[in-house]
Design an enzyme around this catalytic site. Structure first.
Site, PDB file in Angstrom:
ATOM      1  N   TYR A   1     -63.049  55.237  56.470  1.00 54.99           N
ATOM      2  CA  TYR A   1     -63.633  54.048  55.841  1.00 54.99           C
ATOM      3  C   TYR A   1     -63.164  53.902  54.389  1.00 54.99           C
ATOM      4  O   TYR A   1     -63.944  53.673  53.482  1.00 54.99           O
ATOM      5  CB  TYR A   1     -65.163  54.095  55.937  1.00 54.99           C
ATOM      6  CG  TYR A   1     -65.624  54.184  57.367  1.00 54.99           C
ATOM      7  CD1 TYR A   1     -65.603  53.066  58.189  1.00 54.99           C
ATOM      8  CD2 TYR A   1     -66.021  55.399  57.913  1.00 54.99           C
ATOM      9  CE1 TYR A   1     -65.984  53.151  59.523  1.00 54.99           C
ATOM     10  CE2 TYR A   1     -66.398  55.497  59.246  1.00 54.99           C
ATOM     11  CZ  TYR A   1     -66.383  54.372  60.038  1.00 54.99           C
ATOM     12  OH  TYR A   1     -66.756  54.457  61.363  1.00 54.99           O
TER      13      TYR A   1
ATOM     14  N   CYS B   1     -61.033  45.053  36.334  1.00 54.35           N
ATOM     15  CA  CYS B   1     -61.816  44.570  35.192  1.00 54.35           C
ATOM     16  C   CYS B   1     -63.317  44.547  35.475  1.00 54.35           C
ATOM     17  O   CYS B   1     -64.087  44.055  34.646  1.00 54.35           O
ATOM     18  CB  CYS B   1     -61.355  43.164  34.805  1.00 54.35           C
ATOM     19  SG  CYS B   1     -59.644  43.105  34.245  1.00 54.35           S
TER      20      CYS B   1
END
Length: 422
Positions: A388, A359
């Site tokens: 990463y 969201c």
């Protein structure tokens, strides 16, 4: 397709009769998931590529022992494969040391390469007999001397490439001209054992000459250290080696390093090590994410140019984002580029945005991207997603991390199957 299944650690490995084709394998898996109405994202891990990268390293830099930077990706299968090949490990914390030693790796194959360590972690390193560790300041030097008197100290100097993707000398490294000689003198006065010099030119190094400059400083400091009675047996060249296609290819970097070693350390009997992370981790991992929503918008909403208001644009929402695998966009300055997993005859391309599933409007994966019109349920393919990414992924908003699926060829499996680390 997969001819048999084997086990590495606690993980199931699909073994294929021939070399892995990552893209085709991802297509096969996605097609199978479509039949099951399973739209969860997944990460294909081509274990052959780990072995191939190790072979490339040994071909280009045979004089340098690789110590894999565990922080880059803590995937246990990746670590076990590297351990089986004889790789060392660069650890930065108590947990990373335990992860590596849990696969059967001995303490001699670990360097505790964090210049500012927690006291309890230093004590833990002593308990586990991990001796090699870095420092770059007098406080750390004296702290380690008190907590781990048998430590073999390696002085880290600041020589970072300022154009690197992630320069590191703002946080770590002693000035090689002013501070480093004084630290060697302090160690000598305190009776602390310094065994070498370490540097890191920065993650994602763009300028291969940074390694030459660093090795020149390392030579000067080794001479100072030897003058103080230290053996100075180790040169640790850190990381910064590219893990995928790069404008500064690994072979060019390796050539620069070889030339610099010939210049500054000819006929050396020093132990040469380095700490590659993305070099091993990036390429084997391919992410496949599902389009969970698609909406048509004026192209001007994407380009921010009112003149494009009459053109069609599309916003797509996929089930992985910057709180998951794509955290590399925020933390590693990466720019992943995805493409439709399956070929399409839709030749017209539209201005598009790829959003993650959460969201948060910060959850932006790709913007202002030209691509064919896609539909809900179709897949996007992102190669070179092992560095990463999973190491810092979260389940924010309740969205799961992609499930790793491991594959390798019969030939490569036979080459490692008898290792005690597998």
């Amino acid at each position: 397709m997969i001819s048999q299944f084997e086990i590495i650690g606690d993980n199931k490995i699909g073994v294929l009769p021939k070399q892995v084709d990552q893209l085709q394998m991802c297509r096969d898996i996605a097609a199978s998931k479509d039949l099951q109405e399973n739209d969860s994202s997944f990460m294909l891990v081509d274990l052959d590529k780990i072995i191939e990268r190790f072979q490339l390293w040994k071909r280009e830099l045979p004089m340098i022992e690789p110590f894999y930077a565990v922080k880059c990706n803590t995937d246990l299968v990746l670590i076990r494969i590297l351990a089986s090949l004889g790789c060392g490990f660069d650890c930065a914390s108590k947990d990373e040391i335990d992860i590596v030693m849990g696969t059967g790796v001995s303490a001699e194959r670990i360097i505790y390469a964090n210049p500012c360590k927690t006291r309890s972690f230093i004590a833990h390193a002593m308990d586990r007999d991990v001796k090699m560790m870095t420092f770059d300041n007098p406080e750390e030097l004296l702290k380690i001397a008190k907590l781990h008197p048998n430590a073999e100290m390696i002085l880290r100097i600041a020589v970072s490439d300022p154009t690197a993707t992630c320069p590191l000398n703002l946080k770590f490294g002693a000035d090689p001209i002013i501070a480093a000689p004084q630290l060697l003198k302090t160690a000598s006065e305190e009776g602390i054992n310094v065994v070498g010099i370490s540097f890191h030119v920065g993650s994602g190094c763009n300028d291969a000459s940074a390694y030459r400059n660093a090795l020149q400083h390392a030579k000067n400091l080794c001479e100072i250290g030897e003058g103080l009675g230290f053996k100075m047996d180790i040169i640790d060249m850190g990381g910064g080696f590219p893990g995928a296609e790069h404008h500064n290819p690994f072979e060019k970097i390796a050539e620069t390093i070889r030339d610099a070693l010939d210049e500054f350390f000819p006929d050396t009997n020093k132990r040469l090590i380095a700490e590659p992370g993305r070099f091993f981790a990036a390429g084997p991992f391919s992410l496949v994410a599902n389009i969970i929503h698609a909406t048509e918008v004026p192209a001007s909403k994407i380009t921010k140019d009112p003149k494009d208001c009459a053109d069609h644009g599309y916003m797509y929402y996929i089930n992985d984002g910057v709180y998951g695998s794509f955290n590399c966009i925020l933390f590693d300055h990466a720019h992943p580029i995805g493409s439709p997993l399956f070929d399409t005859d839709r030749n017209e391309k539209f201005m598009s945005t790829i959003w993650g599933p959460t969201c948060d409007s910060l959850d932006l994966v790709e913007d202002k991207k030209l691509m064919p019109k896609m539909n809900v349920g179709e897949w996007l393919y992102y190669p070179d997603m092992g560095a990463y990414t999973l190491a810092a992924a979260t389940t924010f908003n309740g969205f799961s991390k992609p499930v790793p699926m491991y594959v390798m060829s019969e030939e490569m499996w036979e080459s490692i199957r008898d290792s005690t680390h597998v």
